[in-house]
Design a protein around this motif. Structure first.
Motif, short mmCIF file in Angstrom:
data_model
loop_
_atom_site.label_atom_id
_atom_site.label_comp_id
_atom_site.label_asym_id
_atom_site.label_seq_id
_atom_site.Cartn_x
_atom_site.Cartn_y
_atom_site.Cartn_z
N LYS A 1 0.90 -1.19 -0.03
CA LYS A 1 0.13 0.06 0.18
C LYS A 1 0.98 1.30 -0.06
CE LYS A 1 -3.76 -2.39 0.30
NZ LYS A 1 -4.71 -2.48 -0.88
N LYS A 2 0.47 2.15 -0.73
CA LYS A 2 1.17 3.48 -1.03
C LYS A 2 2.58 3.14 -1.00
CE LYS A 2 -2.63 6.02 1.21
NZ LYS A 2 -3.41 6.23 0.02
N ASP A 3 3.14 2.34 -2.09
CA ASP A 3 4.42 1.90 -1.88
C ASP A 3 5.23 3.01 -2.81
OD1 ASP A 3 6.82 0.12 -1.59
OD2 ASP A 3 6.08 -0.28 -3.74
N ASP A 4 4.69 3.32 -3.88
CA ASP A 4 5.50 4.16 -5.11
C ASP A 4 4.64 5.23 -5.48
OD1 ASP A 4 7.49 4.32 -6.73
OD2 ASP A 4 7.08 2.61 -7.91
N LEU A 5 5.05 6.13 -6.23
CA LEU A 5 4.68 7.15 -6.83
C LEU A 5 4.03 6.76 -8.16
CD1 LEU A 5 7.22 10.25 -6.17
CD2 LEU A 5 4.98 9.74 -5.38
N SER A 6 2.90 7.30 -8.46
CA SER A 6 2.69 7.31 -9.87
C SER A 6 3.66 7.40 -10.99
CB SER A 6 1.15 7.92 -10.13
OG SER A 6 1.48 9.17 -10.12
N ALA A 7 3.46 7.02 -12.34
CA ALA A 7 4.64 7.18 -13.39
C ALA A 7 4.67 8.90 -13.43
CB ALA A 7 4.31 6.87 -14.62
N ASP A 8 3.61 9.83 -13.38
CA ASP A 8 3.93 11.04 -13.28
C ASP A 8 4.51 11.78 -12.16
OD1 ASP A 8 1.52 11.17 -11.88
OD2 ASP A 8 0.29 11.87 -13.28
N GLY A 9 4.35 11.05 -11.04
CA GLY A 9 4.97 11.64 -9.79
C GLY A 9 3.95 12.45 -9.06
N ASN A 10 2.64 12.37 -9.53
CA ASN A 10 1.71 13.03 -8.65
C ASN A 10 0.82 12.24 -7.50
OD1 ASN A 10 2.20 15.46 -10.31
ND2 ASN A 10 0.88 14.80 -11.86
N ARG A 11 0.99 11.16 -7.31
CA ARG A 11 0.03 10.44 -6.49
C ARG A 11 0.82 9.16 -5.89
NH1 ARG A 11 -2.17 6.30 -9.21
NH2 ARG A 11 -2.48 6.84 -11.39
N LEU A 12 0.56 8.88 -4.72
CA LEU A 12 1.02 7.41 -4.20
C LEU A 12 0.09 6.19 -4.70
CD1 LEU A 12 1.68 8.15 -0.28
CD2 LEU A 12 3.13 8.04 -2.32
N THR A 13 0.91 5.42 -5.23
CA THR A 13 0.27 4.00 -5.78
C THR A 13 0.43 2.81 -4.81
OG1 THR A 13 2.05 3.53 -7.30
CG2 THR A 13 0.36 4.99 -8.05
N ASP A 14 -0.29 1.87 -5.25
CA ASP A 14 0.03 0.39 -4.58
C ASP A 14 0.77 -0.50 -5.55
OD1 ASP A 14 -1.79 1.49 -2.45
OD2 ASP A 14 -3.41 0.28 -3.20
N THR A 15 1.51 -1.29 -5.14
CA THR A 15 2.43 -2.01 -6.06
C THR A 15 2.01 -3.62 -5.46
OG1 THR A 15 4.23 -0.39 -5.89
CG2 THR A 15 4.63 -2.72 -6.37
N CYS A 16 1.89 -4.27 -6.72
CA CYS A 16 1.44 -5.70 -6.54
C CYS A 16 2.80 -6.39 -6.61
CB CYS A 16 0.70 -6.16 -7.51
SG CYS A 16 -1.04 -5.75 -7.50
N LEU A 17 3.21 -7.22 -5.74
CA LEU A 17 4.50 -8.15 -5.55
C LEU A 17 4.28 -9.55 -6.11
CD1 LEU A 17 7.59 -8.34 -5.23
CD2 LEU A 17 6.95 -8.49 -2.83
N TYR A 18 4.78 -9.95 -7.16
CA TYR A 18 4.77 -11.20 -7.48
C TYR A 18 5.98 -11.83 -7.59
CZ TYR A 18 0.19 -10.06 -9.57
OH TYR A 18 -1.24 -9.58 -9.95
N ALA A 19 6.17 -13.18 -7.31
CA ALA A 19 7.45 -13.88 -7.18
C ALA A 19 7.48 -15.10 -7.64
CB ALA A 19 8.22 -13.67 -6.04
N ILE A 20 8.66 -15.99 -8.05
CA ILE A 20 8.72 -17.27 -8.39
C ILE A 20 10.02 -17.48 -7.81
CG2 ILE A 20 9.61 -16.94 -10.90
CD1 ILE A 20 7.67 -19.17 -11.52
N VAL A 21 10.06 -18.70 -7.16
CA VAL A 21 11.29 -19.25 -6.46
C VAL A 21 11.67 -20.60 -7.02
CG1 VAL A 21 10.99 -17.74 -4.53
CG2 VAL A 21 9.99 -19.99 -4.38
#
Length: 186
Positions: free
Chosen positions: A166-186
């Motif tokens: 939640k609220k992990d990154d900025l949007s591409a334009d830098g104007n708002r906080l965004t949520d990031t989905c983290l996928y992984a394969i091990v």
């Protein structure tokens, strides 16, 4: 063993695609044209696409990518369609940590080729290279939670959604906080 001694192929082939490392020079025109053709779509998701780069800026970016490939700091591949040599997009291993070893995969597609499964095919191939040949123990794909097209790729390839940050990154334009989905394969 030093990562510089790893035998990492400069070119990969899939059923429909050729993935190859950037050359020392000469790829900038086709990549720049694809960025221009896909600008509206790329701008929504990628910080680098907030303004259209010049061909010279694209050339510098690709030369740095080539150097980083040789240094094994990141491994970028340009994607071409077999037979026609159409430029499809870019895919790369980024954020490589050789001590673990782990990385994440980043990608973007030329809009006129989206919807044909090309990026799915490229990510599948790169995942197999990373796990089976390079021997990464963990590969991640991170994307904005609202980027449904990007999220569908790791979901179709069996990556596990480990969480939504939640609220992990900025949007591409830098104007708002965004949520990031983290996928992984091990």
């Amino acid at each position: 063993m030093s990562q510089l001694l790893l035998d990492i192929p400069l070119q990969l082939e899939t059923e429909r695609l050729i993935l190859r490392a950037p050359r020392q020079s000469g790829d900038s025109s086709i990549v720049n044209e694809a960025i221009k053709d896909s600008f509206i779509e790329l701008k929504a998701w990628l910080p680098f696409a907030q303004k259209t780069p010049t061909v010279d800026e694209t050339e510098v970016n690709l030369r740095i990518a080539y150097i980083n490939f040789l240094k094994r700091e990141s491994l970028r591949y340009l994607i071409f369609r077999k037979g026609t040599n159409d430029f499809i997009g870019i895919i790369s291993f980024e954020g490589i940590n050789w001590d673990i070893p782990k990385c994440h995969i980043g990608y973007w597609i030329n809009t006129k080729f989206s919807g044909n499964g090309y990026m799915l095919e490229a990510v599948k191939n790169l995942t197999e290279l990373g796990l089976n040949q390079i021997k990464f123990k963990r590969i991640e794909i991170k994307c904005e939670s609202t980027n449904i097209k990007s999220r569908s790729i790791p979901e179709k390839l069996g990556y596990e959604l480990e969480g939504t940050l939640k609220k992990d990154d900025l949007s591409a334009d830098g104007n708002r906080l965004t949520d990031t989905c983290l996928y992984a394969i091990v």
